[in-house]
Write an enzyme that holds these catalytic residues in place. Structure first.
Site, PDB file in Angstrom:
ATOM      1  N   ASP A  33       0.863  -1.310  -0.328  1.00 18.09           N
ATOM      2  CA  ASP A  33      -0.003  -0.058  -0.050  1.00 18.09           C
ATOM      3  C   ASP A  33       1.293   0.778  -0.178  1.00 18.09           C
ATOM      4  O   ASP A  33       2.318   1.455   1.037  1.00 18.09           O
ATOM      5  CB  ASP A  33      -1.062   0.166   1.104  1.00 18.09           C
ATOM      6  CG  ASP A  33      -1.918   0.742   1.206  1.00 18.09           C
ATOM      7  OD1 ASP A  33      -1.565   2.463   1.229  1.00 18.09           O
ATOM      8  OD2 ASP A  33      -3.470   0.587   1.516  1.00 18.09           O
ATOM      9  N   GLY A  91      -4.949   4.693   2.097  1.00 18.34           N
ATOM     10  CA  GLY A  91      -4.935   3.512   3.118  1.00 18.34           C
ATOM     11  C   GLY A  91      -4.131   4.357   4.420  1.00 18.34           C
ATOM     12  O   GLY A  91      -3.476   6.117   4.452  1.00 18.34           O
ATOM     13  N   TYR A 124     -12.781   6.736 -12.357  1.00 17.66           N
ATOM     14  CA  TYR A 124     -13.073   5.540 -11.534  1.00 17.66           C
ATOM     15  C   TYR A 124     -13.587   4.473 -12.300  1.00 17.66           C
ATOM     16  O   TYR A 124     -13.079   3.623 -11.986  1.00 17.66           O
ATOM     17  CB  TYR A 124     -13.758   6.200 -10.330  1.00 17.66           C
ATOM     18  CG  TYR A 124     -13.567   4.829  -9.683  1.00 17.66           C
ATOM     19  CD1 TYR A 124     -12.870   4.414  -8.636  1.00 17.66           C
ATOM     20  CD2 TYR A 124     -14.884   4.133  -8.456  1.00 17.66           C
ATOM     21  CE1 TYR A 124     -12.726   3.639  -7.273  1.00 17.66           C
ATOM     22  CE2 TYR A 124     -15.378   3.341  -8.069  1.00 17.66           C
ATOM     23  CZ  TYR A 124     -14.033   3.065  -7.745  1.00 17.66           C
ATOM     24  OH  TYR A 124     -13.973   1.945  -6.780  1.00 17.66           O
ATOM     25  N   THR A 165     -19.830  -0.300   1.148  1.00 20.56           N
ATOM     26  CA  THR A 165     -19.832  -0.551   1.601  1.00 20.56           C
ATOM     27  C   THR A 165     -19.668   0.314   2.852  1.00 20.56           C
ATOM     28  O   THR A 165     -18.356   1.114   2.893  1.00 20.56           O
ATOM     29  CB  THR A 165     -18.914  -1.959   1.827  1.00 20.56           C
ATOM     30  OG1 THR A 165     -19.125  -2.813   0.451  1.00 20.56           O
ATOM     31  CG2 THR A 165     -18.212  -2.703   2.741  1.00 20.56           C
TER      32      THR A 165
END
Ligand code: UDP
Length: 312
Positions: free
Chosen positions: A31, A36, A145, A175
């Site tokens: 990552d 993140g 995207y 989610t």
């Protein structure tokens, strides 16, 4: 298994690291921490079965050590994030996906591509089944995207067809859960953070647009099942219970006890009007369906936001 997880410090990726380690596997997490967070994997750093490499995945070399599964979860995923990092989003979904495919192919590993319900665009078919091709604006702002994710699906399908790579494509619907950043900009973290701060809730458009929200633990369970299966066709994973943005606002107000008012902002361009997964394929192939209701999942997420000192 030795599992390589790109984007393993992100919201979904870090929960996958936890789950594969818990199930007794070894995990390498790659990552670059663009969106993140190191905090998401801080508790894993002392685990001898876990390795973290801070690197752009497009530059990650094919590891010498045997890899059994590659889970490709690296990408900015919230609309404000990919609009802030458009070129990085294109890079990770093109060069990054290619590199992850090369690694999986070289090791004969299972490859799992984290795609998205965004590939259906503003859908003309409802609910969305995997055989629907979508309605996407190829030059709109969101295309960095959604078209890039479509490109990743194309790469994955071509490698499977032309080279026999053992691939899976997973289309993730909205989610939510612990480890979403309050400044992430998506609906649920925005509303929870606003309610807990006693601010107004920002509704884009008139709030009649719908989404179907899946709690992270249900999603992770589906991802593990798909990884262990031998399915190559795309599989939707999401919770088919559909809510309007206004319904969600009322639920967040009720569960937080906030007296926040609703304030209305312009709808972002190309914002899909409706979205709900048909999960017939996941049910039949993986024996999977979500178990956590929106109300229970929101309670747990709100509690996490309250516990995480300083995150607001
Ligand atoms: N949205 C909203 N207020 C916010 C953030 C999002 O009304 O503060 C709306 C957004 O316009 C969209 C829906 O909520 O219709 C879901 O947005 P999100 O960014 O969570 O994800 P998307 O499904 O659009 O990728």
């Amino acid at each position: 298994m030795h599992v390589l997880i790109s984007g393993g410090a992100g919201f979904v990726g870090s929960h996958l690291c936890d789950r594969f380690l818990f199930d007794g596997h070894r995990v390498t997490c790659v990552d670059n921490l663009l969106t993140g967070r190191a905090e998401n994997i801080a508790a894993l750093r002392s685990n001898s079965q876990f390795r973290f490499v801070e690197q752009d995945i497009a530059e990650f070399s094919v590891p010498a050590e045997k890899v059994d599964a590659v889970l490709h979860f690296a990408s900015p995923a919230s609309p404000p994030d990919y609009l802030r990092f458009p070129m990085e989003t294109i890079r990770v979904g093109s060069l990054g996906t290619t590199r992850m495919l090369e690694i999986a192919h070289a090791h004969g590993a299972r490859f799992v591509m984290a795609s998205t319900s965004e590939i259906y665009g503003d859908p003309l078919v409802h609910p969305q089944r995997e055989d629907y091709w979508g309605n996407v604006n190829p030059i709109g702002v969101r295309s960095v995207y959604d078209e890039t994710k479509r490109f990743s699906e194309m790469l994955t399908a071509a490698w499977h067809r032309e080279r026999g790579t053992n691939s899976a494509i997973l289309r993730i619907f909205n989610t939510y859960g612990p480890r979403m950043r309050p400044q992430d900009g998506r609906l649920i973290p925005n509303f929870i953070a606003q309610a807990l701060r006693g601010e107004d809730l920002t509704v884009y458009g008139d709030g009649s647009q719908t989404r179907s929200f899946c709690f992270f633990s249900d999603l992770v369970d589906g991802i593990v099942r798909l990884t262990l299966s031998d399915e190559h066709r795309p599989v939707n994973l999401g919770n088919p219970a559909e809510f309007t943005v206004l319904e969600l606002a009322e639920m967040v107000k009720k569960l937080t006890g906030a007296a926040s008012r609703l304030v209305f902002h312009p709808l972002p361009s190309d914002d899909p009007a409706r979205r709900r997964p048909d999960i017939g394929r996941a049910r039949a192939l993986l024996g999977w369906e979500p178990k956590i209701s929106l109300e229970d999942g929101l309670r747990e997420t709100i509690a996490w936001f309250q516990r995480e000192e300083g995150i607001l």
